[in-house]
Design an enzyme around this catalytic site. Structure first.
Site: not given
Length: 367
Positions: A67, A116, A120, A182, A184-185, A222, A251
């Protein structure tokens, strides 16, 4: 040839712009009948010995696209044309969102890695569901759908957001992935704690079952490589308890240990992927397999650059494997090289089938 092109062109471009340029070329090739047939013949030859059954699905092989590359399900045929045995789209959120401000993608060429903090960025579950519903596939492939939390949704309302995406997307998914890992959230990784993860996975499972009654949609979670070992064990135990179909390990990481790259780019916030993730992702995979054995399907991802890396993941317990960052550095022959090397290693191994090789190294240690 690709490495020369990468050094002369892509390396000089903004990473996100280069990504979308390559994306357009792949989609264009997949829409051109004669060209796509030629490309698939060259880049996606089939190896019968690599045929894989996982999650109740039959695939040409074990190697898929992780993903993050195709967030909005617009290049499934293109990536299948390049030889990936399954395509995991997303991460898709309940509502559309632009992601974090640019610049948000960085190359660490010396480390063959990426950082990165995309956040999302995607068109949202309603738009992606409509695209999947209208899809007329050119190539037969397995499509996984990775879902995550909309940024503006409070953590306390996360379950409802995941359920919304599940209700919209489950009918079009060969398998579903709950992404709680992730970096990043804000607050997302808090959902990996078992007290938060249990009600989330239960609600998504129930939503998938009532939405799709004709079959059981496999459900995976994940996880992050940054989990402590005891937390990896806890997630493994919970997955077995809830009857989950699989775990994807892992991840991206927030760690910056051992990087060769120097300068400001190393201090950029976000998730690190690629070669530096290799060792820890393999450790997590081995630990998971030692804990769950063959009760659920494990998917190995993180730092898989070549066939040897893929083979080591299989021996460590992965039935399926995925790549992404190495594709940026290796180019269109990436999947072909993985398949060719895997077939050679299997044929030179004591294992009659790929399934027999899954977890072999962990079984030796515990025997």
């Amino acid at each position: 040839m690709y490495k020369l092109f990468f050094n002369l062109v892509f390396k000089r471009m903004d990473p996100e712009k280069a990504h979308y340029l390559a994306f357009r070329w792949i989609r264009l090739a997949a829409r051109t009948p004669v060209l796509r047939t030629f490309v698939a013949a060259a880049l996606a030859p089939r190896h019968k010995e690599l045929r894989t059954e996982a999650l109740g699905l039959r695939m040409h092989g074990p190697f898929g696209l992780a993903a993050g590359f195709d967030k909005n399900a617009i290049a499934i045929d293109g990536m299948s044309m390049l030889g990936f045995d399954h395509i995991e789209i997303g991460t898709v959120t309940g509502e559309p969102q632009p992601g974090n401000p640019k610049k948000r993608l960085f190359r660490l060429v010396q480390d063959r890695a990426l950082i990165n903090r995309m956040g999302f960025n995607n068109e949202g579950s309603l738009a992606v569901a409509a695209r999947l519903a209208s899809r007329n596939p050119v190539f037969r492939t397995t499509v996984g759908v990775n879902i995550g939390k909309t940024k503006v949704v409070p953590e306390a309302e996360a379950v409802g957001d995941y359920v919304k995406s599940t209700e919209r997307l489950a009918a079009f998914a060969d398998y579903l992935v709950v992404n709680v890992s992730s970096p990043n959230t804000p607050g997302l990784r808090n959902l990996q704690a078992t007290e938060a993860l249990r009600p989330l996975l239960t609600a998504v499972r129930e939503a998938a079952d009532r939405t799709v009654r004709s079959r059981r949609v496999p459900l995976l979670v994940k996880i992050a490589p940054d989990l402590a070992d005891e937390d990896v064990d806890a997630v493994a135990d919970l997955a077995v308890e809830l009857g989950l179909d699989g775990i994807i390990a892992t991840n991206t990481t927030i760690s910056r240990e051992g990087l060769k790259t120097t300068g400001d780019v190393v201090n950029e916030t976000g998730g690190l992927s690629g070669a530096p993730l290799k060792e820890r992702s393999l450790e997590v995979l081995r630990r998971l397999y030692a804990r769950v054995g063959d009760k659920i399907t494990l998917v190995g991802v993180g730092g898989i650059e070549n066939a040897e890396d893929a083979w080591q993941r299989i021996l460590a317990g992965a039935t399926l494997i995925q790549g992404y960052s190495a594709f940026i550095y290796e180019g269109p022959f990436y999947a072909r090289a993985i398949h060719k090397g895997l077939a050679a290693r299997l044929n030179n191994s004591p294992y009659p089938t790929l399934a027999d090789a899954v977890g072999a190294d962990v079984k030796k240690v515990s025997a």
